[in-house]
Design an enzyme around this catalytic site. Structure first.
Site, PDB file in Angstrom:
ATOM      1  N   GLY A   1       0.783  -1.233   0.000  1.00 37.88           N
ATOM      2  CA  GLY A   1       0.000   0.000   0.000  1.00 37.88           C
ATOM      3  C   GLY A   1       0.813   1.279   0.000  1.00 37.88           C
TER       4      GLY A   1
ATOM      5  N   LYS B   1       9.037   9.351  -7.875  1.00 42.04           N
ATOM      6  CA  LYS B   1       9.093   7.895  -8.009  1.00 42.04           C
ATOM      7  C   LYS B   1      10.403   7.555  -8.714  1.00 42.04           C
ATOM      8  CE  LYS B   1       7.306   3.680  -7.885  1.00 42.04           C
ATOM      9  NZ  LYS B   1       6.862   3.010  -6.664  1.00 42.04           N
TER      10      LYS B   1
ATOM     11  N   ALA C   1      10.333   1.466  -4.525  1.00 41.30           N
ATOM     12  CA  ALA C   1       9.759   0.294  -5.182  1.00 41.30           C
ATOM     13  C   ALA C   1      10.025  -0.912  -4.298  1.00 41.30           C
ATOM     14  CB  ALA C   1      10.387   0.092  -6.559  1.00 41.30           C
TER      15      ALA C   1
ATOM     16  N   SER D   1      -3.470  -0.924   4.363  1.00 41.83           N
ATOM     17  CA  SER D   1      -4.853  -1.313   4.085  1.00 41.83           C
ATOM     18  C   SER D   1      -5.439  -1.990   5.312  1.00 41.83           C
ATOM     19  CB  SER D   1      -4.900  -2.269   2.883  1.00 41.83           C
ATOM     20  OG  SER D   1      -6.232  -2.647   2.586  1.00 41.83           O
TER      21      SER D   1
ATOM     22  N   THR E   1       1.805   3.235  -2.448  1.00 46.69           N
ATOM     23  CA  THR E   1       1.288   4.298  -3.310  1.00 46.69           C
ATOM     24  C   THR E   1       0.078   4.973  -2.681  1.00 46.69           C
ATOM     25  OG1 THR E   1       2.120   3.198  -5.293  1.00 46.69           O
ATOM     26  CG2 THR E   1       0.373   4.820  -5.602  1.00 46.69           C
TER      27      THR E   1
ATOM     28  N   THR F   1       8.298   0.000 -12.239  1.00 40.88           N
ATOM     29  CA  THR F   1       8.486  -1.250 -12.970  1.00 40.88           C
ATOM     30  C   THR F   1       7.144  -1.918 -13.241  1.00 40.88           C
ATOM     31  OG1 THR F   1       8.733  -2.613 -10.980  1.00 40.88           O
ATOM     32  CG2 THR F   1      10.732  -1.597 -11.870  1.00 40.88           C
TER      33      THR F   1
ATOM     34  N   PRO G   1      -8.117   2.884   5.323  1.00 45.39           N
ATOM     35  CA  PRO G   1      -9.182   1.890   5.161  1.00 45.39           C
ATOM     36  C   PRO G   1      -9.087   1.177   3.826  1.00 45.39           C
ATOM     37  CG  PRO G   1     -10.061   4.114   4.935  1.00 45.39           C
ATOM     38  CD  PRO G   1      -8.645   4.250   5.401  1.00 45.39           C
TER      39      PRO G   1
ATOM     40  N   GLY H   1      -9.856  -0.268   0.348  1.00 43.58           N
ATOM     41  CA  GLY H   1     -10.740   0.176  -0.725  1.00 43.58           C
ATOM     42  C   GLY H   1     -10.755   1.667  -0.995  1.00 43.58           C
TER      43      GLY H   1
END
Length: 226
Positions: free
Chosen positions: A13, A33, A107, A167, A15, A37, A196, A198
């Site tokens: 998570g 960034k 990454a 998440s 990003t 990849t 949270p 979603g």
């Protein structure tokens, strides 16, 4: 101010957390960034995902490789130029001149190789003397992952900005609930937020409100030792 965002592994998570920190911050934000990849030239990568959720952010991608591999391996297979830690640090410092917060999103994990020389996101953080925000999974196994990341940070004299769970489900299981209590003792500092599950599907306004609530305990700053 520059903040490096790393994960305890791939798919934790990073990003979404980077986007959430940008959305919740009151000021001008840029995202760097170093290497994207597993994405083709015309496909949306992490910086595009962040920009869709936080339209005001300045986003910079330094390299892109088609294979879904570590940057060093992906660069070697593609024949494209490798990313150097010095280039990443220079880009972040340049953006810092015109922004209040610069987020450098790695990454994979902290020690994933950027190039054949073996440079990693940790080397970028050392060059920048920047604190590192650790993004972790909620479930079983995350305690060991965070402890290993904290050991790598501490061994390089790097400061942690805390842990954010990338998440968090509506119905966490027993391991997740226990992890929330145990993670602060793993050496990477306190849990300063949990996104949270979603939230990537929200529109920018709803995402910003969700980010502010989820990260209410987090303030970008100089960092701390675990």
């Amino acid at each position: 101010m520059i903040l490096v965002v790393t994960g305890t592994g791939t798919g934790v998570g990073k990003t979404m957390v980077t986007a959430a920190v940008a959305a919740a911050f009151d000021g001008r934000v840029a995202v760097v960034k170093p290497a994207q990849t597993g994405v083709g030239e015309t496909e949306a990568g992490d910086v595009e995902t962040i920009a869709a959720l936080v339209p005001t952010v300045t986003s910079v991608e330094l390299a892109r490789y088609p294979d879904p591999l570590a940057p060093a391996t992906a660069a070697a297979r593609s024949g494209l130029p490798e990313v150097r830690a010095e280039k990443v640090a220079d880009a972040a410092r340049s953006l810092e001149n015109t922004h209040d917060l610069v987020l450098v999103e790695g990454a994979g994990g902290l020690l994933v190789r950027l190039n054949g020389e073996g440079q990693t996101l940790a080397d970028v953080a050392v060059l920048l003397r920047a604190p590192v925000l650790v993004v972790a999974r909620a479930g079983l196994g995350t305690l060991n992952e965070v402890a290993l990341t904290a050991e790598a940070l501490n061994g390089r004299g790097l400061l942690s900005a805390g842990v954010i769970i990338g998440s968090w489900p509506d119905a966490p299981d027993l391991a997740m609930r226990c992890n929330l209590e145990d993670l602060p003792g793993m050496g990477a500092g306190p849990v300063v937020g949990a996104l949270p599950e979603g939230c990537a599907g929200l529109d920018p306004e709803a995402f910003a409100e969700t980010a502010r609530r989820a990260l209410a305990g987090f303030r970008p700053g100089p960092g701390r030792r675990g």
